[in-house]
Design a protein around this motif. Structure first.
Motif, PDB file in Angstrom:
ATOM      1  N   PHE A   1       0.778  -1.672   0.042  1.00 53.76           N
ATOM      2  CA  PHE A   1       0.067   0.438   0.070  1.00 53.76           C
ATOM      3  C   PHE A   1       0.952   1.408  -0.300  1.00 53.76           C
ATOM      4  N   TYR A   2       0.635   2.608  -1.195  1.00 48.82           N
ATOM      5  CA  TYR A   2       1.445   2.868  -1.135  1.00 48.82           C
ATOM      6  C   TYR A   2       1.136   4.612  -0.460  1.00 48.82           C
ATOM      7  N   PRO A   3       1.202   5.092   0.830  1.00 50.96           N
ATOM      8  CA  PRO A   3       0.422   6.109   0.854  1.00 50.96           C
ATOM      9  C   PRO A   3       0.221   7.521   0.434  1.00 50.96           C
ATOM     10  N   GLN A   4      -0.595   8.207   0.838  1.00 49.59           N
ATOM     11  CA  GLN A   4      -0.863   9.404   0.204  1.00 49.59           C
ATOM     12  C   GLN A   4      -0.022  10.543   1.204  1.00 49.59           C
ATOM     13  N   PHE A   5      -0.681  10.196   2.302  1.00 51.86           N
ATOM     14  CA  PHE A   5      -0.453  10.947   3.239  1.00 51.86           C
ATOM     15  C   PHE A   5       0.426  10.144   4.429  1.00 51.86           C
TER      16      PHE A   5
ATOM     17  N   GLU B   1      -6.034   7.832   7.002  1.00 54.47           N
ATOM     18  CA  GLU B   1      -7.080   7.634   6.147  1.00 54.47           C
ATOM     19  C   GLU B   1      -7.515   9.059   5.487  1.00 54.47           C
TER      20      GLU B   1
END
Lengths: 292, 292
Positions: A25-29, A45
């Motif tokens: 999973f590539y987190p954007q935040f 989230e």
């Protein structure tokens, strides 16, 4: 499982590429992956502030006062204070797992390389440097690839500038043009450089150096040894290193030794009145490097 | 000069957007702007490792043992140790200057907004969510704009997920579709959201809330007051905040008070069986907010 190779260590992973590597999973935040007895991902989230308000309390409960390995090259100073941990530097340890690629990672890099090469064949050198840059960006989007970095289009005297940013300079007939670009597909990067035009002897010399370095790349070879040979081949201190690791990030560390399964770029360059650089992505096999 | 407003402080600026704000140069690699009697930019012209070897020594000479304001939300832990500084937290102070936009900054945001609105008019909702995402990315490249963030295309039940990432879900006739996208032109961002289809009453309710919040936005208004009114209008704790500052970064802090010259987005949302969100960019004038 990738994470299991880190067991018996308490690590706080904060670099989004590392989190992607371990979780898919590539987190954007801002996000944190705590690796302990079982790994837990602290996700924001909604927005950056939410993790501070909610996830942070839980995370702090778990790590406060503890000795935790951190990614000191990535973790922002404020988190040390907020989480009240006793940090020890673990950047190298965390990045080390990523150096050797698994077959499915190599497949993704291959796809990114293939798209980049297609674009290099299709591209028309006309107009200004920025016009060529936008041509590259359009072709990337058409092929459903992201740019792995801002494409370099360096013409004429600008070809001496290693990380030149395309500007409004009109490309003239007979100009040297360096194109340095990469696609990112499924989170994996490519990075290829071609030099068009200019002095033919210079081009051949750089290609020869590139070939000699590729020939040296076999498991067990020391990076320092390649550094020395590169300096010897150039006959001077290099302007930039001869290559770098590549994968989820376009620049990944190489460590001390070439290992089977590594993927790296080889990009020797000579910069005189005009510049010349060639870069390819290679995959280290038992018997040596294979150009992707 | 922007920097002169920070005089008499020793600050180490490390966020590329801040460096761009103060210098007009957007660094692609690690760079430091030291603001002291006269500002000095420590640049890594070649590769990440070079600044550590060369620039670092000079920078360390200048700051070692000194009390230096740092961007604690951005500076990586390793630099504290390497530079041997006595840091004090200056993130808020550094970001504060950027909150109020100058006229030429507003012009750039306006251009980014214009391009985003053009794309929203041209876009064809067909195929899967990722197909629409790539349509957006292509149109951005055609218009010579970068994406300010990964575009959101959230259809059907996915519309409830605030930061949904486009997936392979086929968009069906009658589906609600939320499009949340922004262009980045000349380093300045836009961020616009539209909800297509779905419950008409819900759409009207969200638009009404958006209008009421925009009406509140005048210089001197407390952010907390708007937060409270937003919660009152929703009749519950909000899923996400009603808006955020925008400029060189797509999310910029807002501080405590609305000030003349700020640029921000207003993006109320309601998430039930399906979601609904509208977002516009507004510019704060003496008499109130103007939608860009």
């Amino acid at each position: 499982m990738r994470i299991s190779r880190l067991k018996n260590l308490k690590l706080l992973i904060s670099d989004p590429s590392d989190i992607f590597y371990f979780t898919g999973f590539y987190p954007q935040f801002q996000a944190f992956l705590l690796i302990d007895r079982k790994p837990v991902l602290f996700l924001c989230e909604e927005c950056r502030s939410k993790i501070e308000k909610h996830g942070l309390e839980k995370l702090k409960e778990w790590v406060s006062g503890e000795e935790v390995g951190i990614d000191e090259k990535n973790l922002a100073v404020e988190w040390l204070k907020k989480l009240e941990i006793k940090p020890w530097p673990a950047s190298q340890l965390i990045k080390k797992l990523r150096m050797v690629k698994e077959p499915e990672e190599v497949e993704k890099i291959k796809r990114a390389v293939r798209v980049t090469k297609e674009i290099l064949e299709e591209i028309e050198i006309k107009g200004r440097e920025i016009d060529v840059e936008w041509q590259i960006r359009q072709k990337l989007a058409e092929k459903r690839a992201l740019p792995a970095f801002q494409p370099i289009v360096a013409s004429g005297p600008n070809s001496r500038i290693i990380h030149h940013r395309p500007e409004k300079r009109k490309i003239r007939k007979g100009d040297v043009v360096i194109l340095d670009l990469g696609a990112r597909i499924d989170f994996y990067c490519s990075d290829i450089t071609r030099t068009l035009g200019g002095d033919r002897e210079l081009r051949e010399r750089v290609l020869d150096i590139q070939g000699r370095i590729i020939d040296m790349l076999e498991p067990g070879r020391q990076i320092k040894e390649i550094d020395r040979e590169y300096e010897r081949l150039l006959g001077r201190k290099p302007w930039h290193s001869w290559g770098h690791g590549i994968g989820i990030d376009v620049h990944e560390p190489l460590g001390d030794t070439i290992l089977e399964g590594m993927v790296l770029t080889v990009e020797p360059g000579i910069y005189q009145r005009t510049g010349c650089r060639f870069e390819d992505v290679v995959w280290i096999r038992k018997k040596g490097a294979r150009v992707l």
